[in-house]
Design a protein around this motif. Structure first.
Motif, PDB file in Angstrom:
ATOM      1  N   LEU A 139      20.540   9.159  41.330  1.00  0.00           N
ATOM      2  CA  LEU A 139      21.473   7.857  41.829  1.00  0.00           C
ATOM      3  C   LEU A 139      21.128   7.708  43.346  1.00  0.00           C
ATOM      4  N   ARG A 140      21.000   8.806  43.946  1.00  0.00           N
ATOM      5  CA  ARG A 140      21.054   8.487  45.514  1.00  0.00           C
ATOM      6  C   ARG A 140      19.507   7.637  45.809  1.00  0.00           C
ATOM      7  N   VAL A 141      18.514   8.142  45.036  1.00  0.00           N
ATOM      8  CA  VAL A 141      17.506   7.413  45.117  1.00  0.00           C
ATOM      9  C   VAL A 141      17.399   5.657  44.749  1.00  0.00           C
ATOM     10  N   ILE A 142      18.148   5.749  43.477  1.00  0.00           N
ATOM     11  CA  ILE A 142      18.387   4.471  43.236  1.00  0.00           C
ATOM     12  C   ILE A 142      19.275   3.408  44.251  1.00  0.00           C
ATOM     13  N   TRP A 143      20.336   3.893  44.657  1.00  0.00           N
ATOM     14  CA  TRP A 143      21.139   3.244  45.905  1.00  0.00           C
ATOM     15  C   TRP A 143      20.318   2.863  46.931  1.00  0.00           C
ATOM     16  N   THR A 144      19.466   3.945  47.453  1.00  0.00           N
ATOM     17  CA  THR A 144      18.702   3.716  48.678  1.00  0.00           C
ATOM     18  C   THR A 144      17.639   2.527  48.555  1.00  0.00           C
ATOM     19  N   GLN A 145      17.115   2.712  47.362  1.00  0.00           N
ATOM     20  CA  GLN A 145      15.915   2.008  47.018  1.00  0.00           C
ATOM     21  C   GLN A 145      16.355   0.758  46.074  1.00  0.00           C
ATOM     22  N   MET A 146      17.600   0.285  46.093  1.00  0.00           N
ATOM     23  CA  MET A 146      18.004  -0.932  45.180  1.00  0.00           C
ATOM     24  C   MET A 146      17.219  -2.083  45.174  1.00  0.00           C
ATOM     25  N   LYS A 147      16.812  -2.506  46.560  1.00  0.00           N
ATOM     26  CA  LYS A 147      16.200  -3.582  46.718  1.00  0.00           C
ATOM     27  C   LYS A 147      14.874  -3.573  46.093  1.00  0.00           C
ATOM     28  N   ASP A 148      14.337  -2.490  46.274  1.00  0.00           N
ATOM     29  CA  ASP A 148      12.574  -2.594  45.869  1.00  0.00           C
ATOM     30  C   ASP A 148      12.647  -2.448  44.322  1.00  0.00           C
ATOM     31  N   ILE A 149      13.604  -1.738  43.820  1.00  0.00           N
ATOM     32  CA  ILE A 149      13.763  -1.764  42.303  1.00  0.00           C
ATOM     33  C   ILE A 149      13.930  -2.922  41.694  1.00  0.00           C
ATOM     34  N   LEU A 150      14.982  -3.971  42.370  1.00  0.00           N
ATOM     35  CA  LEU A 150      15.242  -5.166  41.786  1.00  0.00           C
ATOM     36  C   LEU A 150      13.983  -5.809  42.049  1.00  0.00           C
ATOM     37  N   GLU A 151      13.330  -5.918  43.066  1.00  0.00           N
ATOM     38  CA  GLU A 151      12.122  -6.638  43.208  1.00  0.00           C
ATOM     39  C   GLU A 151      11.026  -6.305  42.195  1.00  0.00           C
TER      40      GLU A 151
END
Length: 290
Positions: free
Chosen positions: A21-33
């Protein structure tokens, strides 16, 4: 003993989950793009999975509006609509996040629900005369048909309006060139200031000087286009185009308009500044060689 093992196993799983979850929150922008580059059906599936992980679709909306790059936003908003978030729901939540975010989401929705065309050859020629390369003209869209735009036009007394790169006007009508230049100034405002320009333009229409522009206003602006209200800025550029490129007579002399209007222009070719000392050194070297 067995219970202790289960507890340790559970604790380990929880730890891994929290790390994920921490990885998802810190990399949310990259994941969404990355998600935005997929087909709409895949976007729908991945958005659903992501929301199931972070447990709050509003946080995803906020990330889309504030951090995701502009080119990826439309596809992600379509994904939210695909999973059942209506345009009205998105606008309500965007409004809660602030005026500038609401303006941005509104612009995206207008783009999604309309049919558009790009600039034609003559429109591009006239736009380049005024704006040069300060606007990416390939991204500018004009409404061919849009029920949403037509409804707002009806409420707005058929006055064209611009939402980021989309110029909205009544379906089936023709957009006059001087009006296009006016609206392209709002596109330039979007490029330089972001979605907040829409709020400032509305404020100008309802509470400010709106489309009224006088020589005194230009004098008081002290040479800076930014010192004028948003609608006044668009009027300056529109009137400048009329006088400079269309040969029309304007109430305000073109010589007064020109210094302000030139501030929206960016040349394709930039001459790099040089120091006089550098020029002197090169001259001396030539003399020595001779």
């Amino acid at each position: 003993l067995i219970i202790n093992e289960i507890a340790r196993f559970t604790a380990a799983q929880v730890k891994r989950l929290m790390e994920a979850l921490r990885v998802i929150w810190t990399q949310m922008k990259d994941i969404l793009e990355v998600i935005a580059t997929k087909s709409l059906s895949v976007i729908r599936t991945l958005i659903t999975a992501l929301i199931g992980t972070v447990n709050h679709w509003r946080e995803v909306l906020k990330e889309i509006a504030t951090n995701v790059r502009d080119a990826f936003r439309s596809g992600l908003i379509k994904g939210l609509i695909e999973i059942g978030k209506s345009a009205v729901t998105l606008m309500i939540e965007a409004t809660k996040l602030g005026a500038s975010i609401a303006a941005l989401i509104f612009a995206i929705l207008m783009d999604i629900f309309g049919s558009h065309r790009g600039l034609n050859a003559e429109e591009r020629i006239q736009a380049e005369k005024v704006f040069g390369v300060s606007i990416d003209l390939d991204r500018v869209k004009l409404t061919d048909a849009s029920l949403a735009a037509d409804l707002i036009m009806w409420m707005n007394k058929n006055r064209p309006f611009t939402t980021m790169y989309v110029i909205n006007y009544k379906s089936g009508s023709t957009l006059r060139m001087d009006t296009l230049i006016h609206e392209l100034t709002h596109v330039w405002q979007a490029v330089t200031s972001g979605g907040v320009y829409m709020i400032e333009a509305l404020h100008s229409q309802f509470f400010g000087k709106a489309y009224n522009l006088s020589e005194a206003d230009l004098v008081n602006a002290k040479g800076k286009l930014s010192n004028l209200e948003r609608e006044q800025q668009a009027v300056v550029v529109e009137e400048f185009w009329k006088a400079e490129f269309d040969g029309q007579k304007t109430k305000i002399p073109v010589d007064l308009l020109r210094p302000f209007a030139k501030q929206v222009h960016k040349s394709r070719f930039v001459i790099k500044p040089f120091r006089l000392a550098d020029l002197q050194l090169k001259t001396n070297l030539v003399l020595i060689n001779n």
